[in-house]
Design a protein around this motif. Sequence first.
Motif, short mmCIF file in Angstrom:
data_model
loop_
_atom_site.label_atom_id
_atom_site.label_comp_id
_atom_site.label_asym_id
_atom_site.label_seq_id
_atom_site.Cartn_x
_atom_site.Cartn_y
_atom_site.Cartn_z
N ILE A 198 -113.15 12.98 90.09
CA ILE A 198 -112.82 14.30 89.55
C ILE A 198 -113.42 14.31 88.16
O ILE A 198 -112.98 13.56 87.28
N GLU B 235 -114.24 11.79 83.69
CA GLU B 235 -114.31 11.44 85.11
C GLU B 235 -113.43 10.24 85.43
O GLU B 235 -113.58 9.17 84.85
N ASP C 215 -111.84 21.37 93.44
CA ASP C 215 -112.85 22.01 92.59
C ASP C 215 -112.28 23.27 91.94
O ASP C 215 -112.43 23.49 90.73
N SER D 32 -109.76 22.54 89.02
CA SER D 32 -110.42 22.14 87.77
C SER D 32 -111.16 23.31 87.14
O SER D 32 -111.08 23.55 85.94
N ARG D 33 -111.89 24.02 87.99
CA ARG D 33 -112.77 25.07 87.50
C ARG D 33 -111.99 26.21 86.86
O ARG D 33 -112.42 26.82 85.89
N THR E 30 -117.13 19.51 91.15
CA THR E 30 -116.11 18.73 90.44
C THR E 30 -116.13 17.26 90.80
O THR E 30 -115.77 16.42 89.97
N PRO F 59 -114.86 17.18 85.84
CA PRO F 59 -115.30 18.45 85.25
C PRO F 59 -116.01 18.21 83.91
O PRO F 59 -115.81 17.17 83.26
N ALA G 84 -108.61 20.39 82.54
CA ALA G 84 -109.25 20.70 83.82
C ALA G 84 -109.24 19.46 84.72
O ALA G 84 -109.00 19.55 85.93
N GLN G 85 -109.48 18.30 84.12
CA GLN G 85 -109.47 17.06 84.89
C GLN G 85 -108.06 16.82 85.45
O GLN G 85 -107.89 16.48 86.62
N GLN G 86 -107.07 17.06 84.62
CA GLN G 86 -105.68 16.88 85.04
C GLN G 86 -105.32 17.87 86.16
O GLN G 86 -104.64 17.50 87.13
N GLY H 186 -107.30 19.20 88.37
CA GLY H 186 -107.93 18.73 89.60
C GLY H 186 -107.12 17.60 90.22
O GLY H 186 -106.86 17.59 91.43
#
Length: 371
Positions: free
Chosen positions: A332, A347, A282, A285-286, A302, A334, A264-266, A268
């Motif tokens: 970023i 983060e 957001d 990631s979400r 996010t 999540p 998810a971080q990637q 974003g």
Amino acid sequence: MAKTFTAEDFGARIERAGRMAEAAGLSGVVVTPGADLLYLTGYVPVAITERLTMLVVPSDREAAMIVPVLERPDAESAPGSSNLTLSDWADGNDPYEAAAELLDPEGRYAISDAAWAMHLLGLQRVLPDSHYVSTSDALPMLRAVKDADELELLAAAGEAADAAFYDIVGVRFSGRKESEVAADLAEALKAHGHSTVEFTLVGSGPNGANPHHEFGERVLREGDMVVLDFGGIKDGYTSDTTRTVHVGEPTEEERKVHEIVEQAQQAGFEAVRPGVACQEVDRASRKLIVDAGYGERFVHRTGHGIGLTAHEPPYMVEGEEHVLEPGMCFSIEPGIYLPNEFGVRIEDIVAVTDDGGRRLNTTPRELTIVA
Ligand code: ZN
Ligand code: ZN
Ligand code: ZN
């Protein structure tokens, strides 16, 4: 040697603030001590007190600042003071009557979010036909686009926070309290050049499921997931990074949840490029977390902008339609939070470049095993 900003730098910022106020249909910006004043003038009063210090950046004439007479020498020596008309007021006089000279009696101004209510009420008393809106509402992007020097300082702060992470994964976790690991983190942040430690969150086991758990007296043990979220101020600019580590071997579920957050971080990060609305970061990631079935366990936005302060516009949140511009800088971060079990958050601070994003944190995002 860290970059110091010059009178010209502050002059350009003041001019831009005036233009932004005009574009927003305002008479100007009213600035009280804090990050906005520092950004526009380089001035930090010795203490933020009940004595009024106020900068006015009108959209149509030169900026002016009024200060307590006893603090005038300090204000005069601020690097940006040559861009301002300086005036003062003395104890025993009404500072708001004096400050009214700088304002249009029927003007509409953006005022610093951090302005004390007593100062705003004082202005409203002497100028009942003047109007005020919050700077973060009216001029949210005032400090959002960082120049090359600011980016360099943010990158250096990020690097120092990363160095603190490499230190902390080498310390003993099991058998020690969260508060002890937090103290190690604070020491590492300082050892790597932070002048101030802003926060050292150590959320072990079930405590990690509370995103804002700071640290407590829980003793860490084999099997704990541990959320480490930390940052401080280095040469005026803020660092903020999170990694989730595990004490000993993780379970399958722990690995899986961590992997989802990492992806998810990637996602974003990959959504970052100029012209894209903040909310798209957001959403990117979400989506990963929702699709994996943990949507309800990702309980915060996010990301947030970062600069002179740890939380500032732009915010990576649903509904934020401002578009990304090169030089914007934000987190970023999540997370997935499983009540009574554990939490995971990852983060990085990311700067927008001409064609994408650049990470200002580069420590491994994979699950790190600690002892
Ligand atoms: Zn575990
Ligand atoms: Zn953080
Ligand atoms: Zn953050």
